[in-house]
Each structure stands twice: as C-alpha cells, then as structure tokens.
Design an enzyme around this catalytic site. Structure first.
Site, PDB file in Angstrom:
ATOM      1  N   SER A 118     -13.262  46.577  18.854  1.00  0.00           N
ATOM      2  CA  SER A 118     -12.597  47.830  19.185  1.00  0.00           C
ATOM      3  C   SER A 118     -11.701  47.662  20.427  1.00  0.00           C
ATOM      4  CB  SER A 118     -13.655  48.894  19.465  1.00  0.00           C
ATOM      5  OG  SER A 118     -14.427  48.481  20.573  1.00  0.00           O
ATOM      6  N   ALA A 165     -16.624  41.417  14.731  1.00  0.00           N
ATOM      7  CA  ALA A 165     -17.049  42.785  14.403  1.00  0.00           C
ATOM      8  C   ALA A 165     -17.969  42.707  13.182  1.00  0.00           C
ATOM      9  CB  ALA A 165     -15.832  43.658  14.094  1.00  0.00           C
ATOM     10  N   LYS A 178     -20.054  34.269  18.232  1.00  0.00           N
ATOM     11  CA  LYS A 178     -21.096  35.292  18.327  1.00  0.00           C
ATOM     12  C   LYS A 178     -20.793  36.395  17.314  1.00  0.00           C
ATOM     13  CE  LYS A 178     -21.498  39.085  20.547  1.00  0.00           C
ATOM     14  NZ  LYS A 178     -22.182  39.916  19.537  1.00  0.00           N
ATOM     15  N   PRO A 179     -21.650  36.524  16.294  1.00  0.00           N
ATOM     16  CA  PRO A 179     -21.437  37.618  15.342  1.00  0.00           C
ATOM     17  C   PRO A 179     -21.776  38.960  15.989  1.00  0.00           C
ATOM     18  CG  PRO A 179     -23.073  36.009  14.530  1.00  0.00           C
ATOM     19  CD  PRO A 179     -22.846  35.732  15.974  1.00  0.00           C
ATOM     20  N   ASN A 202     -17.696  44.310  10.169  1.00  0.00           N
ATOM     21  CA  ASN A 202     -17.231  44.689   8.830  1.00  0.00           C
ATOM     22  C   ASN A 202     -16.975  43.513   7.896  1.00  0.00           C
ATOM     23  OD1 ASN A 202     -15.074  43.964  10.410  1.00  0.00           O
ATOM     24  ND2 ASN A 202     -13.697  45.515   9.577  1.00  0.00           N
ATOM     25  N   ILE A 217     -30.822  45.127   9.035  1.00  0.00           N
ATOM     26  CA  ILE A 217     -31.243  46.201   8.129  1.00  0.00           C
ATOM     27  C   ILE A 217     -30.263  46.294   6.952  1.00  0.00           C
ATOM     28  CG2 ILE A 217     -31.563  48.734   7.974  1.00  0.00           C
ATOM     29  CD1 ILE A 217     -33.586  47.560   9.842  1.00  0.00           C
ATOM     30  N   GLU A 264      -3.648  36.080  13.750  1.00  0.00           N
ATOM     31  CA  GLU A 264      -4.538  35.232  12.983  1.00  0.00           C
ATOM     32  C   GLU A 264      -3.814  34.849  11.694  1.00  0.00           C
ATOM     33  OE1 GLU A 264      -8.428  37.595  13.136  1.00  0.00           O
ATOM     34  OE2 GLU A 264      -8.917  35.752  14.218  1.00  0.00           O
ATOM     35  N   PRO A 308     -11.744  49.442  23.327  1.00  0.00           N
ATOM     36  CA  PRO A 308     -12.465  49.401  24.611  1.00  0.00           C
ATOM     37  C   PRO A 308     -13.101  48.024  24.884  1.00  0.00           C
ATOM     38  CG  PRO A 308     -13.029  51.404  23.398  1.00  0.00           C
ATOM     39  CD  PRO A 308     -12.203  50.563  22.476  1.00  0.00           C
ATOM     40  N   CYS A 321     -10.083  47.645   9.802  1.00  0.00           N
ATOM     41  CA  CYS A 321      -9.232  47.968  10.959  1.00  0.00           C
ATOM     42  C   CYS A 321      -7.822  48.371  10.557  1.00  0.00           C
ATOM     43  CB  CYS A 321      -9.172  46.763  11.878  1.00  0.00           C
ATOM     44  SG  CYS A 321      -8.729  45.269  10.978  1.00  0.00           S
ATOM     45  N   ASP A 327     -26.218  42.046   4.475  1.00  0.00           N
ATOM     46  CA  ASP A 327     -25.867  42.109   5.897  1.00  0.00           C
ATOM     47  C   ASP A 327     -25.074  43.386   6.222  1.00  0.00           C
ATOM     48  OD1 ASP A 327     -26.157  40.783   8.286  1.00  0.00           O
ATOM     49  OD2 ASP A 327     -24.658  39.253   7.915  1.00  0.00           O
ATOM     50  N   GLU A 353      -7.915  41.022  18.113  1.00  0.00           N
ATOM     51  CA  GLU A 353      -7.697  41.757  16.853  1.00  0.00           C
ATOM     52  C   GLU A 353      -8.469  43.053  16.980  1.00  0.00           C
ATOM     53  OE1 GLU A 353      -5.649  41.098  14.692  1.00  0.00           O
ATOM     54  OE2 GLU A 353      -5.247  38.968  14.898  1.00  0.00           O
TER      55      GLU A 353
END
Ligand code: NDP
Length: 485
Positions: free
Chosen positions: A230, A152, A177-178, A154, A29, A459, A232, A285, A95, A251
C-alpha cells in the site's frame, strides 16, 4: 492437494527449510471457511541474520556464473512450476481464497512466465561500447548485490517470481518476505529454484510482519528493496531505504479510471469492468474501480452489468465451478464492508450486491454503485475489494480531467472505436499502464508500474533489468595523456 505440496517449515534459507519456534505463531487461514491451513512462525532476528548472511555469501558466486547458466536455472524452474501447476494453484487457493478457476491460469503460470522471460534474456544482458575519437569507453552491467523483496497478499506466487526472476537474472541474490496473510507460496518458489539448480542462498524466504520487513530494509548489506504494497507502507519503506541510499521499486496502490465512450462496444466494456473489479474478488492494485460511462450509454451499461453479475458463482474456491471467492481475511472484509456503508450513506445508488454474503467465510457480494460523484469516499480511496463505482460524463476533456484528479497513477483504460480518441486519451492519462479496449492484462513482456503515489520503478519486461542492475563506466585512454603544465 497432496500433503507433500505443503511447505515443510516456516522459512527457506541457504537452500533448505529452516524452523525457529522462538518466533511468534503465524497462522494461515483458508478464507473460504476460516479453517487453519498451516501454522508457521515469524522470523526472529536470528532467522533474519541467517537469511541475509546466506544471500550475501551466495551473491559473488551466482554473479560469476554466465548469464546462460543463470538463465538455464530460471527456465528449468519455470518448467517445474508448469508441471506442478495444479498443486501450486491449490496451495495458492488455500493461501488466498482465490478461486481455483483463477489460480490455475493466473498465478503459478504467470510466475513461470517471469522466470522463463528473464531466464531467456539473462544471457544477453550487458553494457555497450562508446567510441571517443581515439579513446573509448565501455560499460559493464553489474548486479546490485543483495535485494530484498516484500510482497502483498493478493498474488503471493506471482509477486515472488516477478521480483526474483529479474533480480536473479541480473546476478543478484534475494531475501523475500511474503505478506503474513499468505506465507505459503513463496516457500514453494524457493524450493523449486533450488531443485532447478540455484545454489543455496540465492533465493531465501523469511516470514513475518512489518517489523521483519523493516529489519531487512534497514540492513546495510541490502542494496535494493522492491515492495508490493500500500501507499502508506511504501512511504515508510522508501524513507528507510533512502537512509542507506538503496535502490527501490515501489509497486503501490491505485484508484484507476476506466473511460467508456458512447461509441464503445458496451459488451466488451462490461466484460472489462467485470475483470477489472471482480477478478480476485477485487483485490488487484490495477483495478479500474472508477468506471466513467458516457451519459448516452449509462443505462444500457448498468442494465447489462446487472444482468452479467447474475453469472457470479460463489462457493468453495477449490471447486472449479466457483468464479468468485472471499476476501483474503476477516479484516479486509470488514474494511470493504465499511466502504460499502459509506457509499450508501453518501448517496450512491446501489445497483447490485452491497452486503456480506450469507455463507461461511469472508465473502462480500460483487457490488456496483451508480450515480457516484468524484467527492464520494468510494471514488477517492482504494477499497481493494469487489466494489465498482460508476460515474457518468459528457465530454472527453471533462472525463480525462476527472480521471486524472487522483493522487494515484497506476493504471487507466479507455473504450472507444474512435482510433484517434483512443490514443489521445491514452496519451492524456497520468498512469503507468494504460489499456485501449482491454483491461488488466499484464503480460511479462510489457513494463508494469505506477506514477504519482502509485510508485516508482517498473516490473517485468526489459525495463526491470534497469532496476536490478547498475552500470560501471570504464574509460580507456589510448594515450598520450595531455596536461596543462
Ligand atoms: P501492506 O502495505 O499492508 O503490506 C505490504 C507488505 O509490506 C507486507 O508484506 C507487509 O507485511 C510489509 N510491511 C508492512 N510494513 C512494513 C515496513 N514498515 N517495512 C517493511 N515491510 C513492511 O499491503 P497489503 O499486503 O495490505 O496489500 C494491499 C496493498 O498492496 C494495496 O494497497 C494494493 O494496491 C497494493 N498492491 C499493489 C500492487 C502493485 O503492483 N502496484 C499489486 C498488489 C497490491 P505484513 O503484511 O506481513 O504486515
């Protein structure tokens, strides 16, 4: 954007686009309007299997190439990305909703920087020789094998490249995996790597939500997992990786402090606080979301900030005049608005913003709270949106103690003209990346990563090589062999 720029199918495996319509629908979306940009499918177990098998089959041949050959391919991919920067930036904007003004300079281009940097050092990676009297030893720097990257939402292009570039330079292959929120850009990275000469299977992309990520992480063929996400999720992925004794890079999130002393250049500090809270609508982040301002310069800081916020231009992110975009999703917008409500309810003083913007899409106004105290929810929890908290302080010791009083440790910044104080404070920060009189610049040449709950590993820079390779030691006996009997 030309239609050709759109990815042609959901997944990219073994050098080509692959579709499996048995997978659940995955709708992409445009956050500025709520319109559907693309409809893809999540990876099924069969897709995950194909991707892992392709990565495993390709790895030995890829690792057997010279570093010069691998590096040339990465650098060619960087050149192609730069040539197509506009198309790729428009795709990134569709995106994520981030303004084109940003994506043109910060996304595909930073991905290209990573491919160029690691392409450049691929040929010089190696071990060392250690003389042991007559005997000697040498070390061989070996790839880890099949790596899994999980991103993630962003920075979908940048995250794919920050993980792929060092992994591939070291001779690993990758399944990436995005985030399900931003599935498009990593597919373009995969397509471009193949065009640049990467053999099929070296970099594969599989769509899906957490369960697809979990099935990749749990597979015994996988040697390493690099997650951007994140805390969690990081906990879960780290624990799953530990089962198989896999290498990890985590990260994760942050609640980073920025300290502004009374002698600071206030205009620079305000600029840095804007960059460190409102770029990408606050979805970064390393943002400095707790801005500690010395009490003597608090009011000038707040009035300059309120003035500068008048320059925020909300609009269609594809319009280059727009410099402030929407949240990535309606869900993220609701989370951010919930935190703003808590800030108001817990007694913080609203300086600007504080509401959903009165327009289509998931826009939240750039929001600044003053009189924030350390115990308020907005000062303790990562918001991941355009909400800046200003706290005041009186002494250096006090500011440093309060800055460090968080479970996170991703980043920190200090603004002062006092050289000794700047370095003393940087040394005192418990954070992986610190800035003096600057904020949020993360060029590929310097390591990036967190301490405490913000993650493990680094990284970028030469440091990333340590996290995508392992050393084999070979001891060479020159004889004779001595024995006790
Ligand atoms: P999430 O932690 O929700 O998701 C991160 C990725 O992990 C997504 O691709 C997600 O899939 C996937 N995932 C979720 N559960 C599992 C699982 N059990 N096993 C494997 N993979 C899983 O983070 P967000 O996407 O919401 O991103 C925001 C967070 O990322 C913030 O906390 C932010 O601070 C952090 N971040 C950290 C950065 C850093 O470099 N330190 C940079 C950017 C962001 P899906 O989304 O498809 O469900």
């Amino acid at each position: 954007m030309t239609r050709n720029a759109q990815p042609k199918a959901s997944h990219f495996i073994n050098g080509r686009y692959v579709e499996d319509t048995d997978g659940d629908a995955l709708t992409c979306i445009y956050p500025a309007t709520g319109e559907e940009v693309a409809r893809l499918h999540k990876g099924t177990p069969a897709i995950v299997e194909q991707a892992l098998a392709a990565a495993q089959a390709a790895q030995a041949e890829w690792a057997a190439m010279t570093g010069t050959e691998r590096g040339r391919i990465l650098r060619r991919a960087a050149d192609i990305i730069r040539e197509r920067n506009r198309d790729l930036s428009e795709l990134e904007t569709l995106d994520t909703g981030k303004p084109l003004q940003e994506t043109l300079v910060a996304d595909a281009t930073s991905g290209a920087d990573a491919l160029e940097y690691f392409g450049g050092i691929a040929a010089s990676l190696g071990g060392e020789h250690i003389q042991l009297g007559g005997d000697w030893a040498y070390t061989i720097r070996e790839p880890l094998g099949v790596c899994v990257g999980i991103g993630a939402w962003n920075y979908p292009t940048q995250i794919a490249c920050w993980k792929a570039a060092p992994a591939l330079a070291c001779g690993n292959t990758m399944v990436f995996k995005p985030s399900e929120e931003t599935p498009l850009c990593a597919l373009k990275v995969a397509e471009i790597l193949v065009e640049a000469g990467a053999p099929p299977g070296v970099f594969n992309v599989v769509q899906g939500a957490g369960e697809v990520g979990a099935s990749l992480v749990g597979d015994e063929r996988v040697a390493k997992v690099s997650l951007t996400g994140s805390v969690p999720t990081g906990r879960r992925v780290y624990a799953a990786a530990a089962e198989g004794m896999k290498h990890v890079t985590m990260e994760l999130g942050g609640k980073s402090p920025m300290l502004v002393f009374e002698d600071a250049d206030i205009d620079d500090a305000v600029s840095a606080a804007i960059n460190g809270n409102f770029y990408s609508s606050g979805q970064i982040c390393s943002n400095g979301t707790r801005v500690f301002v010395h009490k003597d310069v608090l009011e000038p800081f707040l009035s300059k900030m309120a003035e500068r916020l008048k320059g925020a231009v909300m609009g269609d992110p594809l319009d280059e005049a727009t410099n402030f975009g929407p949240m990535v999703s309606e869900r993220q917008m609701q989370i951010v608005l919930g935190y703003i409500d808590k800030g108001k309810a817990e007694g913080a003083r609203l300086i600007s913003g504080g509401n959903r913007a009165d327009r289509d899409g998931w826009f939240v106004e750039p929001t600044v709270f003053a009189d924030v105290t350390d115990d308020m929810t907005i000062a303790r929890e990562e918001i991941f949106g355009p909400v800046l908290s200003v706290l005041s302080f009186e002494t250096e010791d006090e500011a440093l103690k309060r800055a460090n009083a968080t479970p996170y440790g991703l980043s920190a910044g200090v603004f002062t003209k006092d050289l000794a104080r700047a370095h003393r404070v940087a040394a005192g920060f418990r954070a992986g990346t610190c800035w003096i009189n600057q904020y949020n610049l993360t060029p590929v040449e310097v390591p990036f990563g967190g301490v405490k709950m913000s993650g493990v590993g680094r990284e970028n820079a030469k440091a990333a090589v340590e996290h995508y390779s392992q050393l084999k030691t070979v001891y060479v006996g020159m004889g004779p062999v001595e024995a006790p009997f």
